[in-house]
Design an enzyme around this catalytic site. Structure first.
Site, PDB file in Angstrom:
ATOM      1  N   ASP A   1      -3.481  -6.306  -6.892  1.00 39.86           N
ATOM      2  CA  ASP A   1      -3.823  -7.598  -6.282  1.00 39.86           C
ATOM      3  C   ASP A   1      -3.823  -8.746  -7.291  1.00 39.86           C
ATOM      4  O   ASP A   1      -4.606  -9.695  -7.173  1.00 39.86           O
ATOM      5  CB  ASP A   1      -5.198  -7.527  -5.574  1.00 39.86           C
TER       6      ASP A   1
ATOM      7  N   GLY B   1      -0.626  -4.488  -0.433  1.00 41.62           N
ATOM      8  CA  GLY B   1      -0.703  -5.666   0.423  1.00 41.62           C
ATOM      9  C   GLY B   1      -0.306  -6.857  -0.435  1.00 41.62           C
ATOM     10  O   GLY B   1      -1.025  -7.218  -1.359  1.00 41.62           O
ATOM     11  N   HIS B   2       0.874  -7.401  -0.195  1.00 42.39           N
ATOM     12  CA  HIS B   2       1.404  -8.489  -1.030  1.00 42.39           C
ATOM     13  C   HIS B   2       1.460  -9.768  -0.199  1.00 42.39           C
ATOM     14  O   HIS B   2       2.137  -9.822   0.829  1.00 42.39           O
ATOM     15  CB  HIS B   2       2.794  -8.126  -1.566  1.00 42.39           C
TER      16      HIS B   2
ATOM     17  N   LYS C   1       1.112 -10.442  -7.259  1.00 41.46           N
ATOM     18  CA  LYS C   1       2.520 -10.050  -7.420  1.00 41.46           C
ATOM     19  C   LYS C   1       3.374 -10.654  -6.313  1.00 41.46           C
ATOM     20  O   LYS C   1       4.486 -11.125  -6.564  1.00 41.46           O
ATOM     21  CB  LYS C   1       2.645  -8.508  -7.390  1.00 41.46           C
TER      22      LYS C   1
ATOM     23  N   GLN D   1       0.867  -1.771  -6.507  1.00 41.79           N
ATOM     24  CA  GLN D   1      -0.256  -1.274  -7.299  1.00 41.79           C
ATOM     25  C   GLN D   1      -0.172  -1.839  -8.724  1.00 41.79           C
ATOM     26  O   GLN D   1       0.343  -2.929  -8.892  1.00 41.79           O
ATOM     27  CB  GLN D   1      -0.348   0.270  -7.288  1.00 41.79           C
TER      28      GLN D   1
HETATM   29  P1  GDP Z   1      -0.627  -8.582  -4.864  1.00 47.80           P
HETATM   30  O1  GDP Z   1      -1.052  -7.303  -4.223  1.00 47.80           O
HETATM   31  O2  GDP Z   1      -0.543  -8.482  -6.346  1.00 47.80           O
HETATM   32  O3  GDP Z   1       0.634  -9.142  -4.276  1.00 47.80           O
HETATM   33  O4  GDP Z   1      -1.777  -9.626  -4.556  1.00 47.80           O
HETATM   34  P2  GDP Z   1      -2.522  -9.884  -3.139  1.00 47.80           P
HETATM   35  O5  GDP Z   1      -1.628 -10.605  -2.252  1.00 47.80           O
HETATM   36  O6  GDP Z   1      -3.148  -8.616  -2.649  1.00 47.80           O
HETATM   37  O7  GDP Z   1      -3.751 -10.775  -3.601  1.00 47.80           O
HETATM   38  C1  GDP Z   1      -3.555 -11.963  -4.275  1.00 47.80           C
HETATM   39  C2  GDP Z   1      -4.200 -13.105  -3.467  1.00 47.80           C
HETATM   40  O8  GDP Z   1      -4.222 -14.247  -4.290  1.00 47.80           O
HETATM   41  C3  GDP Z   1      -3.460 -13.516  -2.229  1.00 47.80           C
HETATM   42  O9  GDP Z   1      -4.367 -13.936  -1.273  1.00 47.80           O
HETATM   43  C4  GDP Z   1      -2.581 -14.681  -2.694  1.00 47.80           C
HETATM   44  O10 GDP Z   1      -2.273 -15.602  -1.654  1.00 47.80           O
HETATM   45  C5  GDP Z   1      -3.483 -15.321  -3.689  1.00 47.80           C
HETATM   46  N1  GDP Z   1      -2.865 -16.006  -4.836  1.00 47.80           N
HETATM   47  C6  GDP Z   1      -1.740 -15.707  -5.539  1.00 47.80           C
HETATM   48  N2  GDP Z   1      -1.628 -16.522  -6.602  1.00 47.80           N
HETATM   49  C7  GDP Z   1      -2.704 -17.355  -6.563  1.00 47.80           C
HETATM   50  C8  GDP Z   1      -3.180 -18.396  -7.415  1.00 47.80           C
HETATM   51  O11 GDP Z   1      -2.593 -18.714  -8.437  1.00 47.80           O
HETATM   52  N3  GDP Z   1      -4.358 -19.001  -7.051  1.00 47.80           N
HETATM   53  C9  GDP Z   1      -5.056 -18.654  -5.917  1.00 47.80           C
HETATM   54  N4  GDP Z   1      -6.182 -19.299  -5.644  1.00 47.80           N
HETATM   55  N5  GDP Z   1      -4.627 -17.669  -5.117  1.00 47.80           N
HETATM   56  C10 GDP Z   1      -3.486 -17.024  -5.445  1.00 47.80           C
HETATM   57  P1  IMO Z   2      -1.233  -3.924  -4.390  1.00 54.49           P
HETATM   58  O1  IMO Z   2       0.230  -3.564  -4.427  1.00 54.49           O
HETATM   59  C1  IMO Z   2      -5.351  -2.718  -5.234  1.00 54.49           C
HETATM   60  C2  IMO Z   2      -6.271   1.546  -4.973  1.00 54.49           C
HETATM   61  C3  IMO Z   2      -7.245   1.941  -3.882  1.00 54.49           C
HETATM   62  C4  IMO Z   2      -7.934   3.125  -4.559  1.00 54.49           C
HETATM   63  C5  IMO Z   2      -6.794   3.776  -5.326  1.00 54.49           C
HETATM   64  C6  IMO Z   2      -6.173   4.978  -4.622  1.00 54.49           C
HETATM   65  O2  IMO Z   2      -1.610  -4.761  -3.224  1.00 54.49           O
HETATM   66  O3  IMO Z   2      -1.690  -4.457  -5.701  1.00 54.49           O
HETATM   67  P2  IMO Z   2      -4.534   5.138  -2.524  1.00 54.49           P
HETATM   68  O4  IMO Z   2      -4.732   4.742  -1.107  1.00 54.49           O
HETATM   69  O5  IMO Z   2      -3.395   4.486  -3.198  1.00 54.49           O
HETATM   70  O6  IMO Z   2      -4.518   6.626  -2.716  1.00 54.49           O
HETATM   71  O7  IMO Z   2      -5.878   4.632  -3.267  1.00 54.49           O
HETATM   72  O8  IMO Z   2      -5.815   2.771  -5.504  1.00 54.49           O
HETATM   73  N1  IMO Z   2      -5.091   0.774  -4.533  1.00 54.49           N
HETATM   74  C7  IMO Z   2      -4.946  -0.545  -4.698  1.00 54.49           C
HETATM   75  N2  IMO Z   2      -5.802  -1.472  -5.191  1.00 54.49           N
HETATM   76  N3  IMO Z   2      -4.107  -3.103  -4.867  1.00 54.49           N
HETATM   77  C8  IMO Z   2      -3.233  -2.188  -4.391  1.00 54.49           C
HETATM   78  O9  IMO Z   2      -1.944  -2.499  -4.121  1.00 54.49           O
HETATM   79  C9  IMO Z   2      -3.654  -0.857  -4.256  1.00 54.49           C
HETATM   80  N4  IMO Z   2      -3.056   0.268  -3.808  1.00 54.49           N
HETATM   81  C10 IMO Z   2      -3.940   1.251  -3.990  1.00 54.49           C
HETATM   82  O10 IMO Z   2      -8.138   0.911  -3.576  1.00 54.49           O
HETATM   83  O11 IMO Z   2      -8.873   2.655  -5.501  1.00 54.49           O
HETATM   84 MG    MG Z   3      -2.492  -6.607  -2.859  1.00 56.53          MG
END
Ligand code: GDP
Ligand code: IMO
Ligand code: MG
Length: 429
Positions: free
Chosen positions: A12, A39-40, A15, A223
């Site tokens: 998270d 979840g991206h 990415k 991840q």
């Molecule tokens: P990922 O799994 O690495 O793709 O990240 P996620 O989407 O799960 O979580 C990142 C969150 O941060 C999302 O809600 C994005 O919309 C948000 N986001 C990404 N870059 C920025 C930033 O520079 N500032 C803020 N405030 N939010 C951001």
């Molecule tokens: P993105 O791509 C954050 C974590 C879970 C748990 C561990 C194992 O959005 O960054 P699993 O269901 O994969 O067997 O769970 O990995 N986990 C993540 N945490 N971002 C993710 O993906 C994750 N994918 C798995 O919370 O701790």
């Molecule tokens: Mg994510």
């Protein structure tokens, strides 16, 4: 040109946003590991998109989006994602799914949940999406590949065996749960087969042709390094290799073709699920960051654990993945902090460590060594260039860059597409 993008912490990091930025110039985006545990988030003028299986380049029709052989695909989730995109007027004609990718089957999420419950206090905190059980079956050679959907006779024979001989006995005898009826499951999967058929291909010639034509290819990591099955905080990890090596086996791209690895980091640290987290903040500052940053899981909605930026973790990610360019995201979430701490390394039993300790019992009890820096205490969301950032903010970025050993060329200043500050030459330019 081939670029690998990896998460540098516990996931998270932002990415999705960086992939969306790079995908504008890319010809192909490939997911190579993980599944719908990812979840991206991508935010455009058309609103917010949360991609779980579909590569985050799908919003650009010119960009071919491949779900690679190393991904575990839940067909139910994939079909739902496809129909949600269609409802929003996006036709995923540019989506291809490798016939070698394994499927998360109906029983995998159930086993994920039952195994977690059986672990009691030692549970891992998985997403219950069946990711671990699906990869385990792949390795046990009782998994189903997406391409198997196109072979009814094969599916029939194998499903009867796996459900009757392997899954049902455990379900009934160990967990006291009702058995699965493999025949109705077969009917269900044959329906998915029809719907997914237009997307299923052998991706080997497609990716090889793109390499031969020197197309711009982006490998979208899911991840992150600290969740890597080998290099993360095992067993509190996911069941794939989100590090650079996994991107190659999960797509079929040879190492000699890779030009650059980009590491994506959050300006602080977050983690969902259990396991060691030395720079964790279990105080008011952690709560403030969680609230300001809406740090609740994209997939499960769970509150994310929050901590200071851990440069020892990030440096480890830089070295393991060969990161050449770093992106530092969500810096704006720290806007109102008067003082910031950076974990530069750890102390454990009189020794200093500048990287995570492999033995997690030791890692769990190490003491972070912090550096303190003054915050900038102003909003950075409108900054258009490096010079627009407050001096203390630039100092923080520079210090982070120095400590992790990679140049920070992309800075996230807000969730929107335009909230990026860049410096230096940009990837794919
Ligand atoms: P990922 O799994 O690495 O793709 O990240 P996620 O989407 O799960 O979580 C990142 C969150 O941060 C999302 O809600 C994005 O919309 C948000 N986001 C990404 N870059 C920025 C930033 O520079 N500032 C803020 N405030 N939010 C951001
Ligand atoms: P993105 O791509 C954050 C974590 C879970 C748990 C561990 C194992 O959005 O960054 P699993 O269901 O994969 O067997 O769970 O990995 N986990 C993540 N945490 N971002 C993710 O993906 C994750 N994918 C798995 O919370 O701790
Ligand atoms: Mg994510």
């Amino acid at each position: 040109m081939v670029i690998i993008l990896v998460g540098g912490q516990w996931g998270d990091e932002g990415k999705g946003k960086v992939i969306d930025y790079l995908a504008e110039k890319a010809d192909m985006v490939i997911r190579s590991q993980g599944g719908n545990n990812a979840g991206h988030t991508v935010i455009t003028e058309h609103g917010e998109f949360k991609f779980q299986l579909i590569p985050s380049g799908i919003l650009y029709p010119h960009c071919r989006c491949i779900i690679g052989n190393g991904v575990v695909v839940d067909p139910i989730v994939l079909l739902k994602e496809i129909s949600q995109l269609k409802e929003r007027g996006i036709e995923p004609n540019n989506l291809i799914v490798s016939e070698r990718a394994h499927m998360v089957m109906r029983y995998h999420p159930l086993f994920d949940q039952l195994e977690e419950e059986a672990r009691g206090d030692d549970r891992l905190g998985t997403t219950w999406r069946g990711i671990g059980p699906a990869y385990a079956d792949k390795i046990r050679r009782i998994g189903f590949r997406i391409g198997d959907l196109q072979k009814e006779g094969f599916m029939r024979k194998k499903l009867a065996f796996v459900v009757e001989q392997v899954k049902n006995p455990v379900l009934e005898k160990l967990y006291g749960k009702p058995a699965y009826d493999w025949e109705s499951m077969l009917d269900e999967y044959l329906q998915y087969a029809k719907q997914l058929d237009p997307f299923i291909r052998d991706t080997f010639p497609i990716i090889q042709e793109a390499l031969d034509q020197e197309k711009k290819i982006l490998l979208e990591g899911a991840q992150a390094t600290m969740l890597d099955l080998d290099f993360g905080t095992y067993p509190y990890v996911t069941s794939s290799n989100p590090t650079a090596g996994g991107a190659l086996t999960g797509s079929g791209i040879p190492p000699t073709k890779v030009d650059l690895t980009i590491g994506v980091f959050k300006a602080y640290t977050s983690r969902v699920g259990y396991g060691p987290f030395p720079s964790e903040l279990t105080n008011e500052i952690g709560d403030q960051i969680r609230e300001r940053g809406h740090e609740f899981g994209t997939v499960t909605g769970r509150p994310r654990r929050i901590g200071w930026f851990d440069a020892a973790v990030a440096r480890y990610a830089v070295k393991l993945n060969g990161v050449g360019v770093a992106a530092l995201m969500r810096l704006d979430i720290l806007d109102d902090q008067p003082m910031l701490q950076i974990c530069a390394g750890y102390e454990f039993r009189g020794h200093r460590y500048d990287h995570p300790i492999a033995n997690i019992s030791h890692y769990k009890h190490c003491t972070p060594i912090y550096e303190e820096m003054a915050g900038w205490e102003e909003e950075i969301g409108k900054a258009k260039c490096w010079e627009d950032l407050p001096a203390n903010c630039r100092d923080y970025i520079d210090r982070v860059g120095e400590l992790i050993g990679a140049p920070i060329q992309l800075v996230g200043t807000g969730p929107r597409r335009d909230q990026f500050v860049t410096r230096g030459p940009q990837p794919f330019d």
